[in-house]
Design an enzyme around this catalytic site. Structure first.
Site, short mmCIF file in Angstrom:
data_model
loop_
_atom_site.label_atom_id
_atom_site.label_comp_id
_atom_site.label_asym_id
_atom_site.label_seq_id
_atom_site.Cartn_x
_atom_site.Cartn_y
_atom_site.Cartn_z
N HIS A 79 0.30 -1.51 -0.20
CA HIS A 79 0.04 0.28 0.27
C HIS A 79 0.82 1.05 -0.31
O HIS A 79 1.77 1.33 0.40
CB HIS A 79 -0.84 -0.20 1.44
CG HIS A 79 -1.61 -1.42 1.32
ND1 HIS A 79 -3.05 -0.59 1.77
CD2 HIS A 79 -1.81 -2.14 1.01
CE1 HIS A 79 -3.83 -1.76 1.44
NE2 HIS A 79 -3.52 -2.83 0.83
N GLN A 80 0.40 2.76 -0.32
CA GLN A 80 1.07 3.74 -0.42
C GLN A 80 1.17 3.44 1.32
O GLN A 80 0.03 4.25 2.09
CB GLN A 80 0.58 4.75 -0.98
CG GLN A 80 1.12 6.59 -1.29
CD GLN A 80 -0.16 7.30 -1.74
OE1 GLN A 80 -1.01 6.88 -2.71
NE2 GLN A 80 0.76 8.27 -2.02
#
Length: 213
Positions: free
Chosen positions: A82-83
């Site tokens: 995920h970012q």
């Protein structure tokens, strides 16, 4: 030859009458999974062990020859990331109804291809994280989580993976990496089996140094 049969890397079930161990290469359908001859897994299929492997990331899982993969092993690919450089790690862009475009690749912690060498033994329920490189002849202990690269002929265990020890001294490791027995023909490997399965390592060094000379 054993029981009238030669080893065949294109056989899915190499143990007659037993479907819980397969050679992986002939079973693969995903072009981004590349597996060498005679690598096996203790299961009736392989691709479900490769998770979060989304086509748009373009990452590959590349596994060498003669690897031994136990039951429950998971190869986690880059789609699991995920970012992390923004306030929230929540992937709004993947879920229906949220007004967010996918982040730029540079904003995602993409780790590249996952590379497993030759003659690697991966123990039961081990997890291999994205982008890891595992060298030839390494051993990954059961339940180990591998998030960093593993040097050839090294044993790692634990969560996170820690080096337990090298399998051999540097001289023998260098000889094996140079010799690359897994690239020999089937006939040559058949002749090498007494060397490859010998526990007298000084004898192994002596025989490897004179092989094909």
């Amino acid at each position: 030859m054993k029981n009238g049969k030669n080893p065949n890397p294109n056989t899915i079930h190499p143990i007659a009458g037993y479907d819980k161990e397969i050679y992986v290469k002939p079973s693969i359908k995903n072009p981004n999974i590349i597996v060498g001859d005679f690598t096996y897994i203790a299961d009736s299929e392989f691709e479900s062990h490769v998770t979060h492997h989304y086509e748009w990331n373009g990452d590959k899982l590349i596994i060498g020859k003669f690897c031994q993969i136990a039951a429950g092993v998971e190869f986690v690919m880059n789609g699991a990331n995920h970012q992390m450089n923004a306030v929230s790690t929540f992937p709004f862009y993947t879920l229906e109804g949220w007004d967010m475009n996918p982040p730029a690749p540079s904003d995602l912690p993409l780790k590249g291809d996952t590379l497993i060498g030759n003659d690697v033994w991966i123990g039961q329920n081990a997890v291999i994280l994205p982008g890891v490189h595992i060298g030839d002849g390494a051993i990954i202990g059961a339940n180990t989580v591998v998030g960093c690269n593993v040097e050839p002929y090294t044993i790692v265990v634990g969560n996170p993976a820690k080096i337990l020890r090298k399998r051999f001294d540097d001289e023998l490791i260098d000889m094996l990496l140079d010799f690359k027995w897994w690239d020999k023909s089937i006939d040559e490997i058949q002749k090498l089996i007494p060397i490859l399965t010998c526990s007298d390592l000084e004898k192994v060094k002596a025989q490897l140094s004179t092989w094909n000379k």
